[in-house]
Design a protein around this motif. Structure first.
Motif, mmCIF file in Angstrom:
data_model
loop_
_atom_site.group_PDB
_atom_site.id
_atom_site.type_symbol
_atom_site.label_atom_id
_atom_site.label_comp_id
_atom_site.label_asym_id
_atom_site.label_seq_id
_atom_site.Cartn_x
_atom_site.Cartn_y
_atom_site.Cartn_z
ATOM 1 N N LEU A 208 0.828 -1.203 0.000
ATOM 2 C CA LEU A 208 0.000 0.000 0.000
ATOM 3 C C LEU A 208 0.858 1.247 0.000
ATOM 4 O O LEU A 208 0.600 2.205 -0.714
ATOM 5 C CB LEU A 208 -0.919 0.024 1.230
ATOM 6 C CG LEU A 208 -2.121 -0.908 1.193
ATOM 7 C CD1 LEU A 208 -2.790 -0.945 2.557
ATOM 8 C CD2 LEU A 208 -3.115 -0.455 0.136
ATOM 9 N N CYS B 122 -9.259 5.616 5.473
ATOM 10 C CA CYS B 122 -10.688 5.429 5.259
ATOM 11 C C CYS B 122 -11.336 6.799 5.366
ATOM 12 O O CYS B 122 -10.950 7.609 6.186
ATOM 13 C CB CYS B 122 -11.280 4.543 6.349
ATOM 14 S SG CYS B 122 -10.709 2.864 6.308
ATOM 15 N N SER C 43 -8.294 -2.783 6.370
ATOM 16 C CA SER C 43 -7.009 -2.998 5.687
ATOM 17 C C SER C 43 -6.574 -1.856 4.772
ATOM 18 O O SER C 43 -5.405 -1.771 4.442
ATOM 19 C CB SER C 43 -7.006 -4.317 4.951
ATOM 20 O OG SER C 43 -8.232 -4.525 4.348
ATOM 21 N N ASN C 44 -7.509 -0.971 4.383
ATOM 22 C CA ASN C 44 -7.106 0.057 3.414
ATOM 23 C C ASN C 44 -6.736 1.364 4.091
ATOM 24 O O ASN C 44 -7.301 2.407 3.828
ATOM 25 C CB ASN C 44 -8.239 0.307 2.417
ATOM 26 C CG ASN C 44 -8.441 -0.902 1.560
ATOM 27 O OD1 ASN C 44 -7.475 -1.487 1.085
ATOM 28 N ND2 ASN C 44 -9.686 -1.302 1.398
#
Ligand code: MTE
Length: 315
Positions: A26, A40, A52-53
């Motif tokens: 990422l 997020c 996870s993001n």
């Protein structure tokens, strides 16, 4: 809605290796402009318990994080027992949804807020911090959270708000440990308003890219990385703005051993043991200890908060 610990299947827990390689991916994808370098949009607890993001915080420490097992099986959470293994065994009785946080004291906006409203506008980050317990062990933990100061500003504290106090839930039906008087309940902690507004101070909802397990203080806990772990109060139900230095649980219990500030300080020993070094959890009991760093290694970020303060008297 959040999942309680017993709803999260072991298969849903991201293995550390996968977490770390995804995190590196990422980061490099963000650096290459492939994905926007933002977290997020809104800090809602996702239905699948997966964060996870997330944007990786640039100042995260580079030391390897402890294992998920170290972080979630060796805990201090006296509401669920005083042994290190008690919280993981007992905290499944904590009901974390619905959850309400009450805001009281010296602020324009006070009242009761649903957890969703507390979290909604905030952007979650993935921050790897050092975590140093007063018992002279330490861990490296990948927390998921957002700066506490961003939340406090929404309540518009007034000029009398010199300190912020936090309270944990106190429910003997859910928390077997509060039936015993090992501490005065509810568990409580406090910070100066400047400490609370410092961008390192994190309100935390997850660890290792997943919703916080109950034993780690679900659904909402504090993390103050330059202070001993006991300042990092779990399962917060009340935030109180005040003009007086607030009561804190460990200071009430043993005032000569635990002060209000509780900064990690290798130069000021606990009355019964040295604070000059620490044992990194997960490493062998017989491995050499590592030196403890002033303010747990965060001196550049927070040293100015204590300029001119006698840190021996204000321990
Ligand atoms: N918060 C509550 N409500 N009750 C506790 O007993 N223990 C503190 C702190 N927060 C505690 C608490 C102590 S002594 C430590 S070291 C850390 O939580 C441990 O956090 P961890 O279990 O996530 O490692």
């Amino acid at each position: 809605m959040s999942k309680t610990t017993n709803q999260i299947k072991p298969s849903e827990i991201t293995p550390e290796s996968a977490f770390l390689s995804r995190r590196r991916l990422l980061k490099s994808a963000a650096a290459a402009g492939l994905i926007p370098a933002i977290g997020c949009d809104a800090a809602q607890i996702p239905a699948d318990g997966d964060f996870s993001n997330l944007k990786a915080w640039p100042s995260s420490v580079t030391e390897a994080p402890n294992s998920y097992e170290d972080i979630t099986q060796y805990n201090n959470y006296y509401e669920f027992g005083t042994g290190k293994e008690d919280p993981a065994r007992n905290a499944h009785t904590l009901v974390t949804s619905p959850w309400t946080v009450e805001v009281t004291g010296e602020a324009e906006k006070t009242g009761k807020y649903a957890l969703e409203d507390i979290l909604q506008p905030h952007t979650l980050e993935d921050r790897i911090y050092r975590f140093r317990c007063v018992e002279a062990w330490s861990m490296i933990v990948p927390w998921v959270g957002f700066p506490l100061g961003d939340l406090l500003a929404r309540f518009q504290p007034n000029s009398q708000a010199k300190y912020v106090q936090f309270f944990t839930l106190n429910d003997p039906n859910q928390m077997p440990g509060v039936r015993r008087n090992v501490l005065q309940w509810p568990y409580r902690e406090g910070l100066t308003i400047a400490e609370a507004m410092n961008p390192l101070t994190l309100l935390t909802v997850g660890v290792y890219g997943k919703v916080l397990p109950n034993q780690n203080g679900a659904p909402l806990r504090l993390i103050v990385p330059w202070k001993y772990g006991f300042k990092s109060i779990k399962s917060i139900v009340r935030i109180h703005f005040t003009d007086r230095m607030p009561q804190t649980s460990w200071n009430m219990s043993q005032p000569s051993e635990y002060g209000f500030y509780s900064n990690v300080n290798p130069n000021v020993d606990h009355p019964r043991w040295s604070q000059a070094s620490e044992r990194r959890l997960g490493s062998s009991l017989f491995s050499s200890r590592i030196p403890t760093l002033m303010f747990n290694g965060y001196a550049d970020e927070v040293g100015d908060l204590y300029r001119g303060l006698n840190l021996v008297e204000n321990f």
